[in-house]
Design an enzyme around this catalytic site. Sequence first.
Site, PDB file in Angstrom:
ATOM      1  N   PRO A  74       0.778  -1.237   0.000  1.00  0.00           N
ATOM      2  CA  PRO A  74       0.000   0.000   0.000  1.00  0.00           C
ATOM      3  C   PRO A  74       0.814   1.295   0.000  1.00  0.00           C
ATOM      4  CG  PRO A  74      -0.109  -1.059   2.155  1.00  0.00           C
ATOM      5  CD  PRO A  74       0.584  -2.004   1.239  1.00  0.00           C
ATOM      6  N   LYS A 100      -1.207   2.820  -4.799  1.00  0.00           N
ATOM      7  CA  LYS A 100      -1.423   2.567  -6.225  1.00  0.00           C
ATOM      8  C   LYS A 100      -2.527   1.548  -6.534  1.00  0.00           C
ATOM      9  CE  LYS A 100       1.295   5.316  -8.292  1.00  0.00           C
ATOM     10  NZ  LYS A 100       0.546   6.439  -7.730  1.00  0.00           N
TER      11      LYS A 100
HETATM   12  P1  FAD Z   1     -11.399  -5.472  -4.428  1.00  0.00           P
HETATM   13  O1  FAD Z   1     -11.554  -4.115  -3.858  1.00  0.00           O
HETATM   14  O2  FAD Z   1     -10.752  -6.519  -3.600  1.00  0.00           O
HETATM   15  O3  FAD Z   1     -12.845  -5.949  -4.866  1.00  0.00           O
HETATM   16  C1  FAD Z   1     -13.122  -7.289  -5.224  1.00  0.00           C
HETATM   17  C2  FAD Z   1     -14.588  -7.587  -4.916  1.00  0.00           C
HETATM   18  O4  FAD Z   1     -14.878  -8.918  -5.387  1.00  0.00           O
HETATM   19  C3  FAD Z   1     -14.888  -7.574  -3.428  1.00  0.00           C
HETATM   20  O5  FAD Z   1     -16.012  -6.765  -3.161  1.00  0.00           O
HETATM   21  C4  FAD Z   1     -15.134  -9.041  -3.090  1.00  0.00           C
HETATM   22  O6  FAD Z   1     -16.076  -9.224  -2.047  1.00  0.00           O
HETATM   23  C5  FAD Z   1     -15.645  -9.589  -4.409  1.00  0.00           C
HETATM   24  N1  FAD Z   1     -15.428 -11.033  -4.550  1.00  0.00           N
HETATM   25  C6  FAD Z   1     -14.326 -11.747  -4.200  1.00  0.00           C
HETATM   26  N2  FAD Z   1     -14.501 -13.047  -4.484  1.00  0.00           N
HETATM   27  C7  FAD Z   1     -15.733 -13.164  -5.043  1.00  0.00           C
HETATM   28  C8  FAD Z   1     -16.477 -14.255  -5.540  1.00  0.00           C
HETATM   29  N3  FAD Z   1     -15.988 -15.514  -5.532  1.00  0.00           N
HETATM   30  N4  FAD Z   1     -17.719 -14.035  -6.039  1.00  0.00           N
HETATM   31  C9  FAD Z   1     -18.224 -12.761  -6.058  1.00  0.00           C
HETATM   32  N5  FAD Z   1     -17.561 -11.680  -5.584  1.00  0.00           N
HETATM   33  C10 FAD Z   1     -16.321 -11.881  -5.096  1.00  0.00           C
HETATM   34  N6  FAD Z   1      -4.966   1.665  -3.251  1.00  0.00           N
HETATM   35  C11 FAD Z   1      -4.852   2.949  -3.702  1.00  0.00           C
HETATM   36  O7  FAD Z   1      -4.971   3.178  -4.917  1.00  0.00           O
HETATM   37  N7  FAD Z   1      -4.636   4.030  -2.858  1.00  0.00           N
HETATM   38  C12 FAD Z   1      -4.491   3.826  -1.520  1.00  0.00           C
HETATM   39  O8  FAD Z   1      -4.331   4.811  -0.776  1.00  0.00           O
HETATM   40  C13 FAD Z   1      -4.548   2.485  -1.007  1.00  0.00           C
HETATM   41  N8  FAD Z   1      -4.427   2.228   0.305  1.00  0.00           N
HETATM   42  C14 FAD Z   1      -4.660   0.983   0.784  1.00  0.00           C
HETATM   43  C15 FAD Z   1      -4.591   0.784   2.137  1.00  0.00           C
HETATM   44  C16 FAD Z   1      -4.841  -0.488   2.665  1.00  0.00           C
HETATM   45  C17 FAD Z   1      -4.761  -0.685   4.143  1.00  0.00           C
HETATM   46  C18 FAD Z   1      -5.192  -1.569   1.787  1.00  0.00           C
HETATM   47  C19 FAD Z   1      -5.495  -2.954   2.334  1.00  0.00           C
HETATM   48  C20 FAD Z   1      -5.243  -1.385   0.426  1.00  0.00           C
HETATM   49  C21 FAD Z   1      -4.976  -0.113  -0.089  1.00  0.00           C
HETATM   50  N9  FAD Z   1      -5.050   0.133  -1.459  1.00  0.00           N
HETATM   51  C22 FAD Z   1      -4.846   1.406  -1.924  1.00  0.00           C
HETATM   52  C23 FAD Z   1      -5.342  -0.955  -2.392  1.00  0.00           C
HETATM   53  C24 FAD Z   1      -6.816  -0.993  -2.844  1.00  0.00           C
HETATM   54  O9  FAD Z   1      -7.657  -1.038  -1.722  1.00  0.00           O
HETATM   55  C25 FAD Z   1      -7.075  -2.213  -3.761  1.00  0.00           C
HETATM   56  O10 FAD Z   1      -6.071  -2.270  -4.735  1.00  0.00           O
HETATM   57  C26 FAD Z   1      -8.447  -2.138  -4.438  1.00  0.00           C
HETATM   58  O11 FAD Z   1      -9.471  -2.460  -3.526  1.00  0.00           O
HETATM   59  C27 FAD Z   1      -8.553  -3.090  -5.635  1.00  0.00           C
HETATM   60  O12 FAD Z   1      -9.851  -3.031  -6.174  1.00  0.00           O
HETATM   61  P2  FAD Z   1     -10.489  -4.294  -6.907  1.00  0.00           P
HETATM   62  O13 FAD Z   1     -11.844  -3.867  -7.345  1.00  0.00           O
HETATM   63  O14 FAD Z   1      -9.538  -4.822  -7.911  1.00  0.00           O
HETATM   64  O15 FAD Z   1     -10.580  -5.430  -5.796  1.00  0.00           O
HETATM   65  C1  DHB Z   2      -3.681   5.861   2.684  1.00  0.00           C
HETATM   66  C2  DHB Z   2      -3.282   4.634   2.250  1.00  0.00           C
HETATM   67  C3  DHB Z   2      -2.085   4.511   1.600  1.00  0.00           C
HETATM   68  O1  DHB Z   2      -1.679   3.307   1.158  1.00  0.00           O
HETATM   69  C4  DHB Z   2      -1.257   5.604   1.388  1.00  0.00           C
HETATM   70  O2  DHB Z   2      -0.081   5.451   0.760  1.00  0.00           O
HETATM   71  C5  DHB Z   2      -1.677   6.846   1.815  1.00  0.00           C
HETATM   72  C6  DHB Z   2      -2.899   6.977   2.471  1.00  0.00           C
HETATM   73  C7  DHB Z   2      -4.984   5.983   3.396  1.00  0.00           C
HETATM   74  O3  DHB Z   2      -5.613   4.944   3.635  1.00  0.00           O
HETATM   75  O4  DHB Z   2      -5.398   7.108   3.709  1.00  0.00           O
END
Ligand code: FAD
Ligand code: DHB
Length: 394
Positions: free
Chosen positions: A296, A300
């Site tokens: 994280p 990105k």
């Molecule tokens: P997800 O958000 O994981 O969505 C996938 C969805 O599919 C979920 O709702 C799930 O329930 C569903 N699903 C899973 N399996 C199944 C199934 N078998 N059948 C039906 N549905 C299913 N990114 C940033 O760009 N900026 C940030 O500041 C940042 N900070 C972060 C901080 C933390 C603490 C964390 C953990 C992550 C952070 N990220 C950040 C990363 C970001 O949250 C993820 O990259 C993002 O959620 C990816 O989106 P997605 O839609 O690909 O996947």
């Molecule tokens: C947050 C998450 C991140 O990964 C980061 O680089 C900056 C901020 C946030 O959750 O606010």
Amino acid sequence: MSGRRVPVGIVGAGPAGLLLSHLLHLAGIASVVLESRSREEVEGTIRAGVLEQGTVDLLTQSGVGERLHREAFFHRGVYLRFGGATHHIDMESLTGGKRVTVYAQHEVIRDLVAARLAAGGDIRFGVSGVALEGIDTDRPALRFDEGGSARRIDCDFIAGCDGSHGVSRHSLPEGALQRYERVYPFGWFGILVEAPPSSDELIYASHDRGFALVSTRSPTLQRMYLQCDPHDDVANWPDDRIWSELEKRLETHDGWTPKQGPITQKVIVGMRSLVHEPMRHGRLFLAGDAAHVVPPTGAKGLNLAAADVRVLARALEAYYGAKDETRLVRYSGDCLRRVWKGQRFSWSLTTLLHRSQSDTPFDRRRQLAELDYITTSRAAMTSLAENYVGLPFE
Ligand code: FAD
Ligand code: DHB
């Protein structure tokens, strides 16, 4: 068994799946979104916070940026803190006007769900047993269970937007994907605090005791992170230990301390870099965390997910509009170029700011020299800024 036919079946209502469904709708292409969690859970999960300028522009241009522009924080840059001193990186001036937007992922999700439902979009929350069939044929299908009834939807294409633990990627034949992975020996301990902001912009801190990050959610709710053992238990972290550790890692010569308040959430997340290639197999297109995961630190993950579905929506639009398959054929390669640059940046910021048990005193001195370089060289600062606010789309 009831069945129907939809051009695009989307698995997962995270940022990738919902944004894809929204962009396809704007292009006149119908889709169905299958989500295993409830709407409340999807809209309530606290994750990312920072949006690239390109993601903000995409949300704005596609008509879902109204609340974002009212409620988000728009920052000029970020602070880097080390050795008791704070250094501002003015990303807005270094990148010719691109800003750091702090707007929580679950707010983006709420905006997208509201837009899809208002437009009559088909999102099935709380389904189970999603299975992908016939992805090697031109008649793929999604099977699932909805409220105790078995359902089947025939599609032209399936988008696997179901995150890193989803089912889509596992529907590919053995050996179809090349996996590139690095697991980090540390995680993030994240908290939500009911308090006013401690800083006008985000603070990324590198300290001998480990990394710390001060972020925000609203004028009354703050987000902070501490580097921790990924296998640690939140039960080992009473509030006073968290504040004591944050104060130490964020200490400055001028006596700055974070504003304290009730801690309403504690969570530990592991950190890894992961890419699966290619991002397409037959009629299945993987997007977002289903294909790649970043640590994280560089903020990105959500932004790469948005960039993937931007490419996919345009490719499907060309397919349905001009019967042009070129963009679909290029999908994986086009996405992976951006993904690997996102991986490189996330890895470099992670290794720059975190302490590892295997680090030698040499490694720490090298980290501090790099931080000194980044905060004094305009060239280095510009590179950091360009990557952080988001590389331009090609
Ligand atoms: P997800 O958000 O994981 O969505 C996938 C969805 O599919 C979920 O709702 C799930 O329930 C569903 N699903 C899973 N399996 C199944 C199934 N078998 N059948 C039906 N549905 C299913 N990114 C940033 O760009 N900026 C940030 O500041 C940042 N900070 C972060 C901080 C933390 C603490 C964390 C953990 C992550 C952070 N990220 C950040 C990363 C970001 O949250 C993820 O990259 C993002 O959620 C990816 O989106 P997605 O839609 O690909 O996947
Ligand atoms: C947050 C998450 C991140 O990964 C980061 O680089 C900056 C901020 C946030 O959750 O606010």
